[in-house]
Design a protein around this motif. Sequence first.
Motif, mmCIF file in Angstrom:
data_model
loop_
_atom_site.group_PDB
_atom_site.id
_atom_site.type_symbol
_atom_site.label_atom_id
_atom_site.label_comp_id
_atom_site.label_asym_id
_atom_site.label_seq_id
_atom_site.Cartn_x
_atom_site.Cartn_y
_atom_site.Cartn_z
ATOM 1 N N VAL A 147 13.631 -12.739 -3.425
ATOM 2 C CA VAL A 147 13.197 -13.156 -2.089
ATOM 3 C C VAL A 147 11.917 -12.414 -1.695
ATOM 4 C CG1 VAL A 147 13.782 -13.151 0.365
ATOM 5 C CG2 VAL A 147 15.505 -13.813 -1.327
ATOM 6 N N PHE A 148 11.888 -11.095 -1.926
ATOM 7 C CA PHE A 148 10.698 -10.318 -1.577
ATOM 8 C C PHE A 148 9.474 -10.826 -2.327
ATOM 9 C CE2 PHE A 148 13.708 -6.522 -0.815
ATOM 10 C CZ PHE A 148 13.960 -6.961 0.469
ATOM 11 N N SER A 149 9.628 -11.098 -3.619
ATOM 12 C CA SER A 149 8.484 -11.517 -4.428
ATOM 13 C C SER A 149 7.962 -12.889 -4.006
ATOM 14 C CB SER A 149 8.858 -11.539 -5.908
ATOM 15 O OG SER A 149 8.949 -10.232 -6.401
ATOM 16 N N LEU A 150 8.877 -13.829 -3.747
ATOM 17 C CA LEU A 150 8.453 -15.157 -3.295
ATOM 18 C C LEU A 150 7.696 -15.061 -1.969
ATOM 19 C CD1 LEU A 150 11.666 -17.256 -4.095
ATOM 20 C CD2 LEU A 150 9.445 -17.434 -5.239
ATOM 21 N N ALA A 151 8.212 -14.245 -1.050
ATOM 22 C CA ALA A 151 7.576 -14.113 0.263
ATOM 23 C C ALA A 151 6.212 -13.444 0.152
ATOM 24 C CB ALA A 151 8.484 -13.311 1.201
ATOM 25 N N ILE A 152 6.138 -12.375 -0.638
ATOM 26 C CA ILE A 152 4.884 -11.621 -0.707
ATOM 27 C C ILE A 152 3.847 -12.375 -1.526
ATOM 28 C CG2 ILE A 152 3.867 -9.451 -1.512
ATOM 29 C CD1 ILE A 152 6.458 -8.061 -0.658
ATOM 30 N N ASN A 153 4.279 -13.174 -2.502
ATOM 31 C CA ASN A 153 3.333 -14.042 -3.218
ATOM 32 C C ASN A 153 2.599 -14.957 -2.232
ATOM 33 O OD1 ASN A 153 3.651 -13.166 -5.826
ATOM 34 N ND2 ASN A 153 5.248 -14.630 -6.319
ATOM 35 N N LYS A 154 3.352 -15.540 -1.300
ATOM 36 C CA LYS A 154 2.732 -16.407 -0.295
ATOM 37 C C LYS A 154 1.811 -15.599 0.622
ATOM 38 C CE LYS A 154 5.799 -20.370 0.216
ATOM 39 N NZ LYS A 154 6.452 -21.247 1.197
ATOM 40 N N LEU A 155 2.234 -14.410 0.986
ATOM 41 C CA LEU A 155 1.438 -13.573 1.866
ATOM 42 C C LEU A 155 0.104 -13.213 1.214
ATOM 43 C CD1 LEU A 155 1.950 -12.376 4.695
ATOM 44 C CD2 LEU A 155 2.604 -10.246 3.567
ATOM 45 N N VAL A 156 0.131 -12.919 -0.076
ATOM 46 C CA VAL A 156 -1.088 -12.594 -0.817
ATOM 47 C C VAL A 156 -2.059 -13.772 -0.782
ATOM 48 C CG1 VAL A 156 -2.018 -12.193 -3.134
ATOM 49 C CG2 VAL A 156 -0.079 -10.849 -2.331
ATOM 50 N N ALA A 157 -1.519 -14.981 -0.927
ATOM 51 C CA ALA A 157 -2.363 -16.177 -1.018
ATOM 52 C C ALA A 157 -3.069 -16.509 0.291
ATOM 53 C CB ALA A 157 -1.524 -17.373 -1.465
ATOM 54 N N THR A 158 -2.540 -16.012 1.417
ATOM 55 C CA THR A 158 -3.096 -16.411 2.715
ATOM 56 C C THR A 158 -3.626 -15.236 3.522
ATOM 57 O OG1 THR A 158 -0.914 -16.208 3.775
ATOM 58 C CG2 THR A 158 -1.515 -18.365 2.887
ATOM 59 N N ASN A 159 -3.747 -14.062 2.915
ATOM 60 C CA ASN A 159 -4.070 -12.872 3.684
ATOM 61 C C ASN A 159 -5.258 -12.132 3.103
ATOM 62 O OD1 ASN A 159 -3.626 -10.059 4.974
ATOM 63 N ND2 ASN A 159 -2.117 -11.364 5.968
ATOM 64 N N GLN A 160 -6.071 -11.568 3.961
ATOM 65 C CA GLN A 160 -7.252 -10.838 3.509
ATOM 66 C C GLN A 160 -6.918 -9.419 3.050
ATOM 67 O OE1 GLN A 160 -9.969 -10.232 6.744
ATOM 68 N NE2 GLN A 160 -8.352 -9.812 8.231
ATOM 69 N N HIS A 161 -5.730 -8.938 3.370
ATOM 70 C CA HIS A 161 -5.336 -7.582 2.978
ATOM 71 C C HIS A 161 -4.633 -7.601 1.625
ATOM 72 C CE1 HIS A 161 -6.161 -6.159 7.108
ATOM 73 N NE2 HIS A 161 -5.616 -7.311 7.483
ATOM 74 N N THR A 162 -5.157 -8.340 0.682
ATOM 75 C CA THR A 162 -4.471 -8.584 -0.592
ATOM 76 C C THR A 162 -4.134 -7.300 -1.327
ATOM 77 O OG1 THR A 162 -5.529 -10.735 -0.820
ATOM 78 C CG2 THR A 162 -4.656 -9.727 -2.824
ATOM 79 N N GLN A 163 -5.077 -6.361 -1.407
ATOM 80 C CA GLN A 163 -4.841 -5.144 -2.188
ATOM 81 C C GLN A 163 -3.700 -4.318 -1.620
ATOM 82 O OE1 GLN A 163 -6.283 -4.616 -5.092
ATOM 83 N NE2 GLN A 163 -4.968 -2.856 -5.373
ATOM 84 N N SER A 164 -3.672 -4.153 -0.297
ATOM 85 C CA SER A 164 -2.585 -3.400 0.336
ATOM 86 C C SER A 164 -1.243 -4.066 0.092
ATOM 87 C CB SER A 164 -2.824 -3.292 1.851
ATOM 88 O OG SER A 164 -3.961 -2.514 2.126
ATOM 89 N N ILE A 165 -1.241 -5.403 0.182
ATOM 90 C CA ILE A 165 0.015 -6.136 -0.023
ATOM 91 C C ILE A 165 0.494 -5.973 -1.456
ATOM 92 C CG2 ILE A 165 1.093 -8.418 0.023
ATOM 93 C CD1 ILE A 165 -0.972 -9.183 2.179
ATOM 94 N N MET A 166 -0.416 -6.073 -2.424
ATOM 95 C CA MET A 166 -0.042 -5.933 -3.841
ATOM 96 C C MET A 166 0.540 -4.549 -4.119
ATOM 97 S SD MET A 166 -1.018 -8.637 -5.862
ATOM 98 C CE MET A 166 -1.793 -8.066 -7.368
ATOM 99 N N GLN A 167 -0.095 -3.518 -3.564
ATOM 100 C CA GLN A 167 0.390 -2.153 -3.785
ATOM 101 C C GLN A 167 1.784 -1.984 -3.199
ATOM 102 O OE1 GLN A 167 -2.671 0.243 -1.989
ATOM 103 N NE2 GLN A 167 -4.035 0.082 -3.755
ATOM 104 N N GLU A 168 1.978 -2.495 -1.991
ATOM 105 C CA GLU A 168 3.276 -2.360 -1.346
ATOM 106 C C GLU A 168 4.344 -3.152 -2.091
ATOM 107 O OE1 GLU A 168 5.431 -0.256 1.053
ATOM 108 O OE2 GLU A 168 3.264 -0.221 1.273
ATOM 109 N N HIS A 169 3.965 -4.326 -2.630
ATOM 110 C CA HIS A 169 4.906 -5.149 -3.391
ATOM 111 C C HIS A 169 5.405 -4.396 -4.617
ATOM 112 C CE1 HIS A 169 5.679 -7.976 -6.749
ATOM 113 N NE2 HIS A 169 6.406 -8.581 -5.838
ATOM 114 N N SER A 170 4.487 -3.789 -5.361
ATOM 115 C CA SER A 170 4.872 -3.076 -6.580
ATOM 116 C C SER A 170 5.830 -1.932 -6.271
ATOM 117 C CB SER A 170 3.616 -2.537 -7.270
ATOM 118 O OG SER A 170 3.951 -1.811 -8.427
ATOM 119 N N VAL A 171 5.500 -1.164 -5.233
ATOM 120 C CA VAL A 171 6.358 -0.034 -4.848
ATOM 121 C C VAL A 171 7.719 -0.540 -4.378
ATOM 122 C CG1 VAL A 171 6.641 1.869 -3.208
ATOM 123 C CG2 VAL A 171 4.410 1.439 -4.253
#
Length: 532
Positions: free
Chosen positions: A356-380
Amino acid sequence: MYKVLLVDDEPSIREGLTTIIEWEKYGFQVIGTAASGREALSRFEELEPDLTIIDIRMPGMTGLEVIKEVRRNHPSSHFLILSGYADFDYAKKAISYGVDGYLLKPVDEEEIIGELERLATVLTQERETLARLAGEDTAYREHQIEALLFDSLEGAGSMEEDSLGLHWPHYQIVLIEIHAAPDLQRGSGMKRKLIEAFDHKDRGIVFSFHSGLGLLSKEMTTSESSARNLYDELEGLLGEWDIHMYGAAGEPVHSTAEIAQSYTQANNVLGERFLFTERRIILWNEGETGEVASEAGVEGVAGTPEPDEAELADKLYYALDIRSSDSVMRVLGEMEDRLVPYHRTEQAIKSAFSQVFSLAINKLVATNQHTQSIMQEHSVLINEVYHQFTLSDLKVMTAEHLNRLIQRMGGGSKDTVLKQMIEFIQRNPGENLKLEVLAEVFNYNSSYLGKLFKNHTGEYFNVFLDKVRMDKAKELLDEGLKVHQVSARVGYANVDYFHGKFKKYVGESPSAYKQARFLSQSKEPAGNGEEE
């Protein structure tokens, strides 16, 4: 020093990992590398590493296949997997095999250092356990207990009963699972402390088992109050050490031949430690254990509908996108209510939450300018999911991570709900948006929210959504996209339906609109002062 084998088909990754980390500083040494799965198998047998860091995707033989092959002869081997962002399903499968962690490429130095520090703890604990079992004077006594628990030969029970003096009216197994920071002296010290309190006072016999300490008890623990009292006593005895402790008790039995039954019950209960909701000894007859939980992990508890993880992911994405901590907490509560009763087992619950987290954050990455912060938080976040001891720990950790993510994106917006809704629709016209789902996210009754929306915008929700989509469709047509591509991008799976909507709101078909724009843009301005 713990030995490390690095496996990746990219030379730059192997060289980078070898050089950017001060391995010795954290108790590790890189003793070899491999460029393929086949080479990794050969090098593993040659070098016998304590830790293998391996790419999940490699040509020829994948990292998953290497892990499965190694585990046949080395079941307790340790692995960290490397994975690209798009390979989460592979990484999730590897984690289900019992690997120790998941690192997202490109590897962050602080992230891998954190994993090394954690694994140094695990490896130290394992060495400590081996040293303790090899060196303690109580080894023979433990072997006798093991015979009572596991030896099914006729007559073994009565022989051990005479040898250990087990002429008790009742017998009960209590198991204590212990998690702690590394300390070579701690394990022996804790065990000695319990031996003094139980063996030396003829209250029971202390022994080691795979993840902690066990007690063959002469005193019965059969109620919640007695279970809590025993836990408090054990916690007091072991309080000088920094530990997390979980306990389970099997049913009391009347003969040594039945002690194995009590052990099996306690072990089954401890297998559901992830669902423990309070710190005490959990009794054998509390909740579902054993085969029921195992089967539930595959098919779900009888009568529990299979949860729609994609739907939950959409709700979490909406909550994150509007930067609402309250909405995130409501979605997390719904995830617990729907995922836990169906999956039941620790591994299945963690996998479902991660999905669920990965599906949600994948969408967030696609529509958000803060991509790097989101990717780092997703991995952690995904790593931390698999490191939590209990569901309660998982909920606390997840809330902290997602709220931190909201803050990184400039969260905590104090705009009105209706303004947030309108901005959300404008950002996400291609989503399968429904008033009912948004009402849930914003914690409103859908009918009431619909009226508020109409009063605020002057239009019904679906009409407003259609107009936003048509504006977006015109932009995409202006960019040169084909009609069927535009239809999909603005949320209409059926092209004919999109065609009708477009004509209704724009006054001409998408094709006619596109053609008119093309002709308008292709006209050359008349020349000034040109000679005929």
